[in-house]
Design a protein around this motif. Structure first.
Motif, mmCIF file in Angstrom:
data_model
loop_
_atom_site.group_PDB
_atom_site.id
_atom_site.type_symbol
_atom_site.label_atom_id
_atom_site.label_comp_id
_atom_site.label_asym_id
_atom_site.label_seq_id
_atom_site.Cartn_x
_atom_site.Cartn_y
_atom_site.Cartn_z
ATOM 1 N N THR A 158 1.658 -2.755 1.104
ATOM 2 C CA THR A 158 0.312 -2.197 1.153
ATOM 3 C C THR A 158 -0.656 -3.287 0.701
ATOM 4 O OG1 THR A 158 0.315 -1.450 -1.145
ATOM 5 C CG2 THR A 158 1.184 0.092 0.528
ATOM 6 N N THR A 185 -2.698 -3.107 -1.758
ATOM 7 C CA THR A 185 -2.617 -3.182 -3.221
ATOM 8 C C THR A 185 -1.407 -3.998 -3.655
ATOM 9 O OG1 THR A 185 -3.775 -1.082 -3.514
ATOM 10 C CG2 THR A 185 -2.392 -1.826 -5.348
ATOM 11 N N GLN A 186 -0.284 -3.792 -3.012
ATOM 12 C CA GLN A 186 0.910 -4.567 -3.349
ATOM 13 C C GLN A 186 0.694 -6.051 -3.068
ATOM 14 O OE1 GLN A 186 3.679 -2.430 -0.913
ATOM 15 N NE2 GLN A 186 4.120 -0.898 -2.491
ATOM 16 N N SER A 242 -0.476 2.282 -11.626
ATOM 17 C CA SER A 242 -0.535 1.861 -10.214
ATOM 18 C C SER A 242 0.038 0.463 -10.042
ATOM 19 C CB SER A 242 -1.977 1.882 -9.701
ATOM 20 O OG SER A 242 -2.470 3.188 -9.680
ATOM 21 N N ALA A 271 3.325 -0.831 -7.936
ATOM 22 C CA ALA A 271 3.202 -1.926 -6.961
ATOM 23 C C ALA A 271 4.172 -3.051 -7.293
ATOM 24 C CB ALA A 271 1.766 -2.449 -6.921
ATOM 25 N N ARG A 276 7.792 -2.275 -6.545
ATOM 26 C CA ARG A 276 8.055 -2.470 -5.112
ATOM 27 C C ARG A 276 8.248 -3.953 -4.804
ATOM 28 N NH1 ARG A 276 10.200 -1.107 -0.464
ATOM 29 N NH2 ARG A 276 8.870 -1.465 1.319
#
Length: 147
Positions: free
Chosen positions: A37, A39-40, A68, A72, A75
């Motif tokens: 994503t 954000t990631q 959050s 992230a 992941r």
């Protein structure tokens, strides 16, 4: 005297430029990895730029809540893009560093974005291109949190 941005004209022009930039950002990220994503990827970039860095610092840099960022980064660790280790100086902190693959992804996304932006800028006449680049520099400075 400085001139204020008018919502209808200047704001619409800035919004159109922002949308174009977001499209370029999303498209180049999807090209390199459809697994992350935005954000990631932003977390990965922060880790790559600030190595070694704590999750708290990543959250501060991104303006996100720590949970959050933890998700992230979990992941990113599971995809072998970031390594995680306990800080030997403060056992309550976790340090993050990019793996070689994580660095490679950041570099590839940057290269792709430069190429796409370069092709857009090449469509402008030389004088306009110079003016746009100067405006980009000024905008980036004005938008910087340190400003």
């Amino acid at each position: 005297m400085t001139q204020k941005c008018t919502p209808d004209d200047d704001g619409d022009a800035a919004l159109a430029a922002l949308r174009a930039m977001v499209f370029i950002g999303d498209a180049t990220l999807a090209k390199v990895t459809g697994q992350l994503t935005l954000t990631q990827f932003r977390a990965l970039r922060t880790v790559a730029d600030r190595t070694p860095v704590t999750m708290t610092r990543v959250a501060q840099e991104l303006g996100l809540n720590p949970s959050s960022v933890t998700r992230a980064c979990e992941r990113l660790v599971s995809l072998d893009l970031v390594n995680r280790a306990q800080n030997p100086l403060n056992r309550r902190e976790t340090l993050l560093a990019p793996t070689a693959r994580g660095r490679q992804i950041v570099e590839q996304v940057d290269a792709d974005r430069r190429a796409v932006l370069g092709s857009v800028l090449d469509r402008l006449p030389p004088q306009r291109r110079a003016a746009v680049l100067a405006a980009f520099r000024d905008f980036a400075t004005a938008a910087s949190p340190e400003s």
